[in-house]
Structures are given as C-alpha cells and as structure tokens.
Write a protein that holds these residues in place. Sequence first.
Motif, mmCIF file in Angstrom:
data_model
loop_
_atom_site.group_PDB
_atom_site.id
_atom_site.type_symbol
_atom_site.label_atom_id
_atom_site.label_comp_id
_atom_site.label_asym_id
_atom_site.label_seq_id
_atom_site.Cartn_x
_atom_site.Cartn_y
_atom_site.Cartn_z
ATOM 1 N N MET A 45 20.719 13.156 -50.629
ATOM 2 C CA MET A 45 19.437 13.830 -50.377
ATOM 3 C C MET A 45 18.396 12.956 -51.112
ATOM 4 N N ARG A 46 17.392 12.192 -50.198
ATOM 5 C CA ARG A 46 16.523 11.293 -50.733
ATOM 6 C C ARG A 46 15.141 11.561 -50.320
ATOM 7 N N ALA A 47 14.070 10.907 -50.889
ATOM 8 C CA ALA A 47 12.755 11.450 -50.321
ATOM 9 C C ALA A 47 12.046 9.738 -51.039
ATOM 10 N N THR A 48 10.980 9.317 -49.641
ATOM 11 C CA THR A 48 10.324 8.209 -50.093
ATOM 12 C C THR A 48 9.071 8.801 -50.948
ATOM 13 N N VAL A 49 8.523 7.584 -51.761
ATOM 14 C CA VAL A 49 7.526 7.752 -52.632
ATOM 15 C C VAL A 49 6.326 8.248 -51.934
ATOM 16 N N SER A 50 6.235 7.591 -50.776
ATOM 17 C CA SER A 50 5.063 8.047 -49.650
ATOM 18 C C SER A 50 5.188 9.469 -49.431
ATOM 19 N N GLU A 51 5.980 9.991 -48.971
ATOM 20 C CA GLU A 51 6.546 11.368 -48.671
ATOM 21 C C GLU A 51 6.046 12.395 -50.013
ATOM 22 N N PHE A 52 6.537 11.792 -51.044
ATOM 23 C CA PHE A 52 6.005 12.712 -52.261
ATOM 24 C C PHE A 52 4.582 12.710 -52.508
ATOM 25 N N GLY A 53 3.973 11.735 -52.141
ATOM 26 C CA GLY A 53 2.477 11.901 -52.040
ATOM 27 C C GLY A 53 1.881 11.901 -53.359
ATOM 28 N N PRO A 54 0.478 11.380 -53.588
ATOM 29 C CA PRO A 54 -0.128 11.162 -54.974
ATOM 30 C C PRO A 54 -0.344 12.268 -55.622
#
Length: 510
Positions: A131-140
Amino acid sequence: MADKQAFFDHINAGNTTKGEAITLGAAMLDGETITNALVKVPLKTLNRHGLIAGATGTGKTKTLQVLAENLSEKGIPVLLMDMKGDLSGIAQPSPGHAKIDERHEKIGIPFEAKKFPVEILTISDQGGVRMRATVSEFGPVLLSRILDVSDTQAGIISVIFKYCDDNKLPLLDLKDFKSVLQYATNEGKEELAKDYGRISAASTGAILRKVVALEQQGADLFFGEKSFDTDDLLRVDENGMGYINIIRLTDIQDRPSLFSTFMLSLLAEIYATFPEQGDSGRPELVIFIDEAHLIFKQASKALLNQIESIVKLIRSKGVGLYFVTQNPTDVPDEVLSQLGLKVQHALRAFTAKDRKAIKLTAENYPISEYYKTDEVLTSLGIGEALVSALSEKGIPTPLAATMLRAPMSRMDVLEDSELTELLNGSKLSEKYNDLIDRESAYELLTKKIEVAEQEEVKEKAKKEREAVKKSSSRSSKSRSSRSTQSTLLKTLSSPTVIRSVLGILGKMMR
C-alpha cells in the motif's frame, strides 16, 4: 435477584430490529447467561463508529474477529489493522471445541465453523500487497499536520506544492519533496522568490529535518507509486462475502509517526474518493484500528484536530471506524463522543488511578437498573463485555453484560505454508508489488541543475576566452608600438641621417 423474565423482555425489546443486524451474543444477569436474550447491532448504525476496549487478555481481538466475520458474511468488506499478528487465522475455519459448543448453547445460537476471503496488505517490507501513496496525493495540509510544523513552515510547504504544480514537477516520494526543498533554498531561490516570495533557509532546514525523522521510521517505503486504489478495499468474492483486508503492522508498533501518517492518508483518501451514501441500510466499509492509542500517541493538537474532523465526516461516506484499545481514556473525548457502539471488556483495578479510570468509563454508559456498571467492569470474564449500541432509530440500546459468541474462523495465526499460499494467490499483488520509479521532481530538478551548471561552465569558458583574446590583442599592440619606436630610433641614429643633418646645419651656418 432481578426478575429474569423482566430482564429478558427488557433486552429483547431494546434489540428488536426490522433490518439486517449482527448478533454479538446473549445478555447476562447476575453472572448467568440468559439464553436467547440476544444482543444485536443493526447494520444501519455500523457507520456510526465504535470502541472495543478492555485489559490485556480479556478478548478484544476475538470480539474484533467476530464483528469482522459477521460483516463479511453480510457482504460488507472490512479493513483490519493487525498490530499483534494474530488475525490471519480468519482465512481458515475454526477447528471447533467443546467449550465453544457449550458457550453457543448458553447463548442460544448454533456454532458454525467457516473461513473468510482474506487479503494480506502491508506498508513495510513484510509480505503482502504493498500500500503506497504519493506525496502529491497526501497534500500540503496533511503533510504539515504529520510533520507538526509551524504556520510559517506550513506556508512554505504549500508554496513547494504550488511551485511543483505550476512547473509540472511530480511529487511522488520523499526524495522528490526533499530535492525541491533543497532547490528552493539553493539553486532556485531567486526563481522562487520572483513568483512566490523569498523562502527562509532556516525554515526549509527545519522542515527537512522533520522529513528525515519521518523517513527514519520507514515512511520512505510508504510514499511512492503505484498508489493504492481504495476501491480495492471494497471487493466481494464469488460467494457474495466481503473481503477482510488485513494490514500487517507487527513491525511498526514502535513507529507511531509512520502509523499515524498511513492511517490519516488512508482515511483522507477514502473520504475524498468515496461517494456520499446518505442514510443507507448498511455501511460500505468498516475499519478496525487495533492498538488505537498509537494514532493519538504524541500527536500534536493540529493532528488531533485532523483526526477528529475525519471521524466526524467519514460516516457520511458509509464508512465505520472502530477503535480497539486497552482503556477508553486512550481515545480523546472529542472522538469518543462520536462513537455509537461500545464493547467494554473487563478492566483491572490495581491502583487508585485504575479505580478512577473505571468510574470515568462507567459514566460513559447508559444508566441501567440491572447493573452497577463500575462493579460489573471489574467482574467480567474472558469473552464477556458490556455492550451499548444504537438502535435503528439512533437511540442507545439497553446496556447489557454480554456473553460474546465465538469466532467462526481460526483463533490463531496462519502457518508459514498457509500464509505463503494466501500471498501467492492474491489477485492484487501483480497490480501493486512492482516498485515504479518514473521521472519526477528529483530527476527533473537534477537535470535542470546539471543544464544550468553546464551553461555556467560554458559561459565561464567564453569569458575566459574573451579575456585571453583581449590580453593577446593588448600584447600585440604593445609589441608593435615598441617595434616602431625601435625602428625610428635606429633610423635617427644611423650615420646617413646624422651626416645629412650635419650637412644641412653646415650650409645654414655659411
């Protein structure tokens, strides 16, 4: 002694349901199980969240297992956080036992051994679907909450995300984010200052140190591609049973920041992608968070606010959250107040602090004429719990000390060979287990810096050539001038010139 018939009627009247429901067990009175006084939880209210609490060894994990099995049987997918590594046995049927049969006879429902469809997931190096997520998807915003930065630093993080969006620099992993931070401080500081304002090197340094600290807890394994699609948590097998998705977390118990990062990212993604469900008759997904205190441990105020907001909002998406922990005080009051189902196993009163906690816990349950709640809390046996749920109308059901039913699946872990077979048979492994490292901010900025450095070298070489050329030109002119002077001097000092000049002077004198 209370009137058993009156108690029986009291429990059954409060637990009558028109729609589908899950039967947890049978109510108990004065330590005796009242057969067929069934304690039920309507499916309709299972998105109102819940709590499973109790001292170590009182049966919390088995209660979680019972709820997960019954939800799966109703076609509702489940997501479990397996912190202790003892939930994988759900994939195999219970071997049965005489004590289980005796328990179910007292409850008044038959026991059936059964296995359930299971998917093993992971966010670390353990086997399972990654299970992964990108930093962009995480959001600021969420990233700032996790890093616990100041308002000024949160503003810089927002600028970094905006710069990357404007310049088509994908932020996929922490390596990308760190590279942009460093670029904004060094080579690109003038570029960013022109469009976004000057960025303090001290602030970016502070952010960078917090990112490194997060990396040290293993977050670099979580951030990246391919991103996990939350729709894959909603699968149902060919028999109409909901998948029980088990996330193996046994190796991150001592890394609360990574656990909080993962959980908040997952919940935020679910909230962002799931459609509004409204007041439906059943949840879309139920999530059980074992060792829930790890989410709240050392959490900043901003992070707690984020968790509370998600808990309040996510039920409209048809998602139920269930926190499993030793003591209700492990969960903030703002979260506890949102919970509909409470399953409280025994608490132990060894100290004055324990006794105070038990009194506070007792006050969280409806008043009952049949129980002295604080006394019952210390006298419950293994597999027994105080249960308070919500009826289909949202009204708390009668408080019931409950003899809980036994899990239908194995109450133990899978053997290595069984686990290997389960992992090899996963339909999601091919989709998620190949690490993708496509060109992103790190690579693009590295190229940009290299090009800039090459241009700088070329410009420097050009200036050096021009300087050499000018120096050579000046030297040539100097040599020419000295040559002319020398020639003139030689000419003037030659005998012929001297004789001519003297001859002219002689004539003038005569």
